[in-house]
Design a protein around this motif. Structure first.
Motif, PDB file in Angstrom:
ATOM      1  N   ARG A  57       0.469  -1.461  -0.023  1.00 46.84           N
ATOM      2  CA  ARG A  57      -0.248   0.076  -0.045  1.00 46.84           C
ATOM      3  C   ARG A  57       0.881   1.074   0.357  1.00 46.84           C
ATOM      4  O   ARG A  57       0.841   2.608  -1.109  1.00 46.84           O
ATOM      5  CB  ARG A  57      -1.127  -0.343   0.896  1.00 46.84           C
ATOM      6  CG  ARG A  57      -1.125   1.135   1.438  1.00 46.84           C
ATOM      7  CD  ARG A  57      -2.439   1.369   2.560  1.00 46.84           C
ATOM      8  NE  ARG A  57      -1.179   1.916   3.618  1.00 46.84           N
ATOM      9  CZ  ARG A  57      -1.149   1.641   5.113  1.00 46.84           C
ATOM     10  NH1 ARG A  57      -2.505   1.523   5.922  1.00 46.84           N
ATOM     11  NH2 ARG A  57      -0.642   2.100   5.526  1.00 46.84           N
ATOM     12  N   ASP A  58       1.715   1.189   1.379  1.00 43.85           N
ATOM     13  CA  ASP A  58       2.893   2.692   0.682  1.00 43.85           C
ATOM     14  C   ASP A  58       3.437   2.586  -0.006  1.00 43.85           C
ATOM     15  O   ASP A  58       3.984   4.077  -0.943  1.00 43.85           O
ATOM     16  CB  ASP A  58       3.261   2.227   2.289  1.00 43.85           C
ATOM     17  CG  ASP A  58       2.752   2.693   3.605  1.00 43.85           C
ATOM     18  OD1 ASP A  58       1.217   2.820   3.368  1.00 43.85           O
ATOM     19  OD2 ASP A  58       2.902   2.383   4.463  1.00 43.85           O
ATOM     20  N   HIS A  59       3.851   1.225  -1.023  1.00 49.29           N
ATOM     21  CA  HIS A  59       4.643   1.447  -2.019  1.00 49.29           C
ATOM     22  C   HIS A  59       3.972   2.175  -3.518  1.00 49.29           C
ATOM     23  O   HIS A  59       4.251   3.126  -3.793  1.00 49.29           O
ATOM     24  CB  HIS A  59       5.422   0.051  -2.441  1.00 49.29           C
ATOM     25  CG  HIS A  59       5.692   0.015  -3.333  1.00 49.29           C
ATOM     26  ND1 HIS A  59       7.676   0.440  -3.988  1.00 49.29           N
ATOM     27  CD2 HIS A  59       5.585  -0.333  -4.796  1.00 49.29           C
ATOM     28  CE1 HIS A  59       8.046   0.415  -4.831  1.00 49.29           C
ATOM     29  NE2 HIS A  59       6.910  -0.348  -5.591  1.00 49.29           N
ATOM     30  N   LEU A  60       2.648   1.957  -2.933  1.00 47.52           N
ATOM     31  CA  LEU A  60       1.544   2.501  -4.553  1.00 47.52           C
ATOM     32  C   LEU A  60       1.461   3.906  -4.293  1.00 47.52           C
ATOM     33  O   LEU A  60       1.186   4.329  -5.128  1.00 47.52           O
ATOM     34  CB  LEU A  60       0.992   1.662  -4.489  1.00 47.52           C
ATOM     35  CG  LEU A  60       0.772  -0.173  -4.637  1.00 47.52           C
ATOM     36  CD1 LEU A  60      -0.808  -0.717  -4.901  1.00 47.52           C
ATOM     37  CD2 LEU A  60       1.407   0.467  -5.849  1.00 47.52           C
ATOM     38  N   ALA A  61       1.542   4.557  -2.656  1.00 50.28           N
ATOM     39  CA  ALA A  61       1.127   5.921  -2.325  1.00 50.28           C
ATOM     40  C   ALA A  61       1.087   7.274  -3.555  1.00 50.28           C
ATOM     41  O   ALA A  61       0.127   8.093  -3.749  1.00 50.28           O
ATOM     42  CB  ALA A  61       1.631   6.247  -1.450  1.00 50.28           C
TER      43      ALA A  61
ATOM     44  N   GLU B 297     -11.238  -8.284   7.491  1.00 49.17           N
ATOM     45  CA  GLU B 297     -10.968  -7.982   9.153  1.00 49.17           C
ATOM     46  C   GLU B 297      -9.435  -7.052   8.872  1.00 49.17           C
ATOM     47  O   GLU B 297      -9.128  -6.523   9.385  1.00 49.17           O
ATOM     48  CB  GLU B 297     -11.538  -8.735  10.195  1.00 49.17           C
ATOM     49  CG  GLU B 297     -12.630  -8.864  10.201  1.00 49.17           C
ATOM     50  CD  GLU B 297     -13.076 -10.607  11.638  1.00 49.17           C
ATOM     51  OE1 GLU B 297     -11.850 -11.303  11.751  1.00 49.17           O
ATOM     52  OE2 GLU B 297     -14.571 -10.790  11.246  1.00 49.17           O
ATOM     53  N   ILE B 298      -8.502  -8.499   8.507  1.00 52.64           N
ATOM     54  CA  ILE B 298      -6.817  -7.202   8.628  1.00 52.64           C
ATOM     55  C   ILE B 298      -6.674  -6.526   7.308  1.00 52.64           C
ATOM     56  O   ILE B 298      -6.699  -5.842   7.257  1.00 52.64           O
ATOM     57  CB  ILE B 298      -6.246  -8.927   8.024  1.00 52.64           C
ATOM     58  CG1 ILE B 298      -6.644 -10.109   8.955  1.00 52.64           C
ATOM     59  CG2 ILE B 298      -4.838  -8.433   7.251  1.00 52.64           C
ATOM     60  CD1 ILE B 298      -5.925 -10.715   7.993  1.00 52.64           C
ATOM     61  N   TYR B 299      -7.646  -6.351   5.716  1.00 54.61           N
ATOM     62  CA  TYR B 299      -7.815  -5.452   4.850  1.00 54.61           C
ATOM     63  C   TYR B 299      -8.403  -4.355   5.479  1.00 54.61           C
ATOM     64  O   TYR B 299      -8.131  -3.084   5.585  1.00 54.61           O
ATOM     65  CB  TYR B 299      -8.438  -5.948   3.403  1.00 54.61           C
ATOM     66  CG  TYR B 299      -7.216  -7.197   2.780  1.00 54.61           C
ATOM     67  CD1 TYR B 299      -6.077  -6.673   1.997  1.00 54.61           C
ATOM     68  CD2 TYR B 299      -8.033  -8.302   2.590  1.00 54.61           C
ATOM     69  CE1 TYR B 299      -5.291  -7.913   1.718  1.00 54.61           C
ATOM     70  CE2 TYR B 299      -7.046  -9.132   2.085  1.00 54.61           C
ATOM     71  CZ  TYR B 299      -5.818  -8.928   1.866  1.00 54.61           C
ATOM     72  OH  TYR B 299      -5.179 -10.014   1.577  1.00 54.61           O
ATOM     73  N   ALA B 300      -8.908  -4.400   6.902  1.00 60.19           N
ATOM     74  CA  ALA B 300      -9.982  -2.974   6.740  1.00 60.19           C
ATOM     75  C   ALA B 300      -9.012  -2.261   8.016  1.00 60.19           C
ATOM     76  O   ALA B 300      -8.968  -1.091   7.996  1.00 60.19           O
ATOM     77  CB  ALA B 300     -11.522  -4.126   7.563  1.00 60.19           C
ATOM     78  N   LYS B 301      -8.386  -3.110   8.819  1.00 60.10           N
ATOM     79  CA  LYS B 301      -7.507  -2.323   9.608  1.00 60.10           C
ATOM     80  C   LYS B 301      -6.601  -1.965   8.308  1.00 60.10           C
ATOM     81  O   LYS B 301      -5.701  -0.990   9.325  1.00 60.10           O
ATOM     82  CB  LYS B 301      -6.717  -3.604  10.518  1.00 60.10           C
ATOM     83  CG  LYS B 301      -7.028  -3.594  11.281  1.00 60.10           C
ATOM     84  CD  LYS B 301      -6.512  -5.144  12.182  1.00 60.10           C
ATOM     85  CE  LYS B 301      -6.215  -6.293  12.216  1.00 60.10           C
ATOM     86  NZ  LYS B 301      -6.159  -7.538  12.707  1.00 60.10           N
ATOM     87  N   LEU B 302      -6.112  -1.792   7.212  1.00 61.04           N
ATOM     88  CA  LEU B 302      -5.229  -1.218   6.563  1.00 61.04           C
ATOM     89  C   LEU B 302      -6.163  -0.170   5.332  1.00 61.04           C
ATOM     90  O   LEU B 302      -5.596   0.809   4.630  1.00 61.04           O
ATOM     91  CB  LEU B 302      -4.712  -1.961   6.264  1.00 61.04           C
ATOM     92  CG  LEU B 302      -3.734  -3.329   6.429  1.00 61.04           C
ATOM     93  CD1 LEU B 302      -2.810  -4.058   5.660  1.00 61.04           C
ATOM     94  CD2 LEU B 302      -2.577  -2.647   7.736  1.00 61.04           C
ATOM     95  N   GLY B 303      -7.249  -0.155   6.583  1.00 60.54           N
ATOM     96  CA  GLY B 303      -7.852   0.866   5.051  1.00 60.54           C
ATOM     97  C   GLY B 303      -9.531   0.455   4.197  1.00 60.54           C
ATOM     98  O   GLY B 303      -9.121   1.073   3.374  1.00 60.54           O
ATOM     99  N   PHE B 304      -8.751  -0.822   3.889  1.00 57.13           N
ATOM    100  CA  PHE B 304      -9.712  -0.729   2.371  1.00 57.13           C
ATOM    101  C   PHE B 304     -10.939  -1.319   3.421  1.00 57.13           C
ATOM    102  O   PHE B 304     -11.778  -1.427   5.050  1.00 57.13           O
ATOM    103  CB  PHE B 304      -9.386  -2.403   2.013  1.00 57.13           C
ATOM    104  CG  PHE B 304      -7.835  -2.553   1.413  1.00 57.13           C
ATOM    105  CD1 PHE B 304      -7.959  -2.628  -0.241  1.00 57.13           C
ATOM    106  CD2 PHE B 304      -6.792  -2.435   2.213  1.00 57.13           C
ATOM    107  CE1 PHE B 304      -6.680  -2.620  -0.800  1.00 57.13           C
ATOM    108  CE2 PHE B 304      -5.491  -2.519   1.265  1.00 57.13           C
ATOM    109  CZ  PHE B 304      -5.755  -2.272  -0.176  1.00 57.13           C
ATOM    110  N   ALA B 305     -11.834  -0.911   2.476  1.00 57.27           N
ATOM    111  CA  ALA B 305     -13.559  -1.091   2.014  1.00 57.27           C
ATOM    112  C   ALA B 305     -14.465  -1.707   1.800  1.00 57.27           C
ATOM    113  O   ALA B 305     -13.866  -1.953   0.556  1.00 57.27           O
ATOM    114  CB  ALA B 305     -14.094   0.550   3.239  1.00 57.27           C
TER     115      ALA B 305
END
Length: 162
Positions: free
Chosen positions: A120-124, A140-148
């Motif tokens: 995610r940070d590499h793509l920012a 739940e794992i992806y939601a913690k990283l901002g995915f919705a």
């Protein structure tokens, strides 16, 4: 160096500066160097153990690797690959995060979360409007990283097997 840039580590390997953005255990490193990917191992993992890629041919997997940004997680001491993720992107507007896989021997250490965070940070810096992914069991794992979930799933369509 920004946290999004690659940095050089010993022996000429290009590794993401994951320590700045993730809780990756110190015994591991994340690299965006496609040359380090163990394609045979990735194929075995995905075609034998991943519900979304079961029975994927080696030839198809090799084409997928060649046409994507690839990220590997490696044990620092041995160099053994323990994780993988790939991204299909135009580097301008859109990316699809796929084939995220962590070896069963190292699951539960936060390596998968660290890998997705580093990706995610590499793509920012690309300023992508959207990064999509599909998962049957890791919401739940992806939601913690901002995915919705998609705000308007009725707008999305797919061609092919779902």
């Amino acid at each position: 160096m920004s946290r999004y840039e690659n940095q050089r580590w010993g022996s000429g390997r290009t590794c993401l500066d994951a320590a700045m953005t993730t809780d990756l255990p110190a015994a591991y490193e994340i690299s965006a160097d496609s040359a380090r990917i163990d394609a045979a191992l990735v194929h075995r993992w995905l075609s034998e153990d991943a519900y979304w890629a079961r029975d994927r041919s080696r030839e198809k997997q090799d084409r997928a690797i060649a046409g994507s940004l690839n990220f590997g997680v490696y044990e620092r001491a041995s160099g053994q690959q323990v994780g993988y993720a790939r991204v299909v992107t135009d580097k301008a507007d859109f990316a699809w995060l796929c084939d995220v896989y962590i070896s069963p021997q190292v699951r539960g250490k936060g390596i998968g979360t660290a890998l997705v965070t580093a990706v995610r940070d590499h793509l920012a810096p690309y300023g992508l409007r959207r990064i999509l992914l599909a998962t049957a069991d890791a919401h739940e794992i992806y939601a913690k990283l901002g995915f919705a979930p998609l705000e308007a799933p009725e707008r999305w369509m797919a061609l092919g097997r779902q």
